[in-house]
Design an enzyme around this catalytic site. Structure first.
Site, PDB file in Angstrom:
ATOM      1  N   ARG A 152       3.316   3.958   7.532  1.00 51.96           N
ATOM      2  CA  ARG A 152       4.554   4.709   7.320  1.00 51.96           C
ATOM      3  C   ARG A 152       5.747   3.773   7.533  1.00 51.96           C
ATOM      4  O   ARG A 152       5.625   2.726   8.165  1.00 51.96           O
ATOM      5  CB  ARG A 152       4.635   5.884   8.289  1.00 51.96           C
ATOM      6  N   LYS A 177       2.704   8.525  14.121  1.00 51.63           N
ATOM      7  CA  LYS A 177       3.190   9.895  14.201  1.00 51.63           C
ATOM      8  C   LYS A 177       2.526  10.613  15.375  1.00 51.63           C
ATOM      9  O   LYS A 177       1.330  10.459  15.609  1.00 51.63           O
ATOM     10  CB  LYS A 177       2.876  10.627  12.895  1.00 51.63           C
ATOM     11  N   HIS A 247       6.943   5.044   1.181  1.00 53.67           N
ATOM     12  CA  HIS A 247       5.872   6.036   1.264  1.00 53.67           C
ATOM     13  C   HIS A 247       5.082   6.074  -0.043  1.00 53.67           C
ATOM     14  O   HIS A 247       3.905   6.425  -0.059  1.00 53.67           O
ATOM     15  CB  HIS A 247       6.437   7.423   1.599  1.00 53.67           C
ATOM     16  N   ARG A 250       2.352   3.689   0.212  1.00 54.79           N
ATOM     17  CA  ARG A 250       1.287   4.313   1.013  1.00 54.79           C
ATOM     18  C   ARG A 250       0.452   5.250   0.140  1.00 54.79           C
ATOM     19  O   ARG A 250      -0.781   5.251   0.194  1.00 54.79           O
ATOM     20  CB  ARG A 250       1.947   5.051   2.176  1.00 54.79           C
ATOM     21  N   HIS A 273      -3.981  10.268   9.339  1.00 49.74           N
ATOM     22  CA  HIS A 273      -3.799  11.703   9.159  1.00 49.74           C
ATOM     23  C   HIS A 273      -4.576  12.478  10.222  1.00 49.74           C
ATOM     24  O   HIS A 273      -5.707  12.124  10.541  1.00 49.74           O
ATOM     25  CB  HIS A 273      -4.284  12.146   7.774  1.00 49.74           C
ATOM     26  N   TYR A 282      -4.567  13.416  -2.560  1.00 51.21           N
ATOM     27  CA  TYR A 282      -4.904  12.295  -3.439  1.00 51.21           C
ATOM     28  C   TYR A 282      -6.022  12.639  -4.417  1.00 51.21           C
ATOM     29  O   TYR A 282      -6.175  11.974  -5.438  1.00 51.21           O
ATOM     30  CB  TYR A 282      -5.265  11.066  -2.596  1.00 51.21           C
TER      31      TYR A 282
END
Length: 290
Positions: A152, A177, A247, A250, A273, A282
């Site tokens: 990120r 995160k 992003h 990414r 994640h 995706y």
């Protein structure tokens, strides 16, 4: 009357403590404030009085509310973003023992949101356009971090030189995160470009300064996420590619890995994640990425 400022400011501080991105820290409390304003207009006396039915009527209002910027109704992806935020706010309320908010909302069907990604050919164009020299070595290191390692924006800007672990072929993300740490494989050209910058270009760019930030300016100062974004935009323009954000790089590596046969669970771990549901976006992308 619901004290909107108290709850939105508290929610904002909670997001900051969990290391959410600056964009989320700014936008999420605004969405919560919109819900609290709606509840006040509906004469809900206090936050403890908000029921699941009240939350349903708020989302019914959102589904019919015109989009303020482009007209038309709010998209499914926007409604899902609101749902994510309100569920997160409910979690904040529980964890801080300020009350329970029931969020009995579920959206089915595929989102219309499609992330912007680059094809493998466009990635090759970027690499071919990079110059030799100190700045070119730094650009390759940026590509290695943001495309090769899929980090990120804030994660890449926070990397320290001690987070580069060449003996273990790993990049350590200490400030992900929700403050979740993870290790990302660093092999092949990704490792080569990172180590080349770290050992040859960075010492010269430091210009006598001493600090442990990995990505630096040509004057040896720390690069912010915004500055890195601006530089990568310039790189893409030079490569004659329509620029996408960090992003987007990414998203691109995740899609390319999926197309190469990597399992979704492994991609989720690679990206950091918390849920497979986040990674499943995706699987909806066009697999023609050459």
């Amino acid at each position: 009357m619901i004290n909107k400022q108290r709850y939105t400011e508290g929610f904002k501080s909670w997001l900051q403590a969990l290391n959410y991105t600056p964009t989320s820290i700014k936008s999420y409390p605004i969405k919560v404030g919109q819900m609290l304003d709606y509840m006040t207009k509906k004469e809900v006396e206090n936050i403890e009085s908000i029921t699941g039915e009240d939350v349903k009527t708020f989302f019914d209002y959102l589904s019919k509310r015109p989009n303020e910027r482009r007209g038309g109704a709010l998209s499914l992806s926007t409604l899902r973003t609101y749902l994510t935020v309100i569920k997160l706010f409910a979690k904040y309320m529980r964890q801080t023992e300020q009350g329970q908010i029931d969020v009995p909302i579920q959206y089915t069907g595929r989102s219309t949101y499609i992330p912007k990604i680059l094809s493998t050919t466009e990635i090759e164009q970027i690499y071919e356009s990079l110059e030799d020299g100190l700045m070119g070595m730094r650009d390759r290191a940026m590509m290695a971090v943001y495309y090769g390692c899929g980090v990120r924006k804030s994660e890449g800007a926070a990397i320290k030189i001690q987070d580069i672990l060449p003996d273990r072929n790993l990049l350590y993300i200490r400030k992900g995160k929700n403050y979740k740490e993870r290790y990302i494989p660093m092999i092949g050209s990704v490792k080569k470009d990172i180590i080349a910058y770290l050992t040859m270009a960075r010492p010269m760019l430091m210009n006598g300064k001493v600090h442990d930030q990995f990505l630096v300016t040509n004057q040896g100062q720390s690069l912010s996420g915004v500055m890195i974004s601006q530089r990568m935009r310039q790189v893409m323009i030079k490569a004659r590619i329509e620029p996408i954000g960090l992003h987007g790089l990414r998203h691109s590596i995740a899609t390319h890995l999926l197309n190469q046969g990597m399992k979704l669970a492994d991609i989720a771990k690679f990206l950091g994640h918390s849920s497979l549901e986040t990674t499943q976006i995706y699987t909806h992308l066009n697999k023609t990425t050459k």
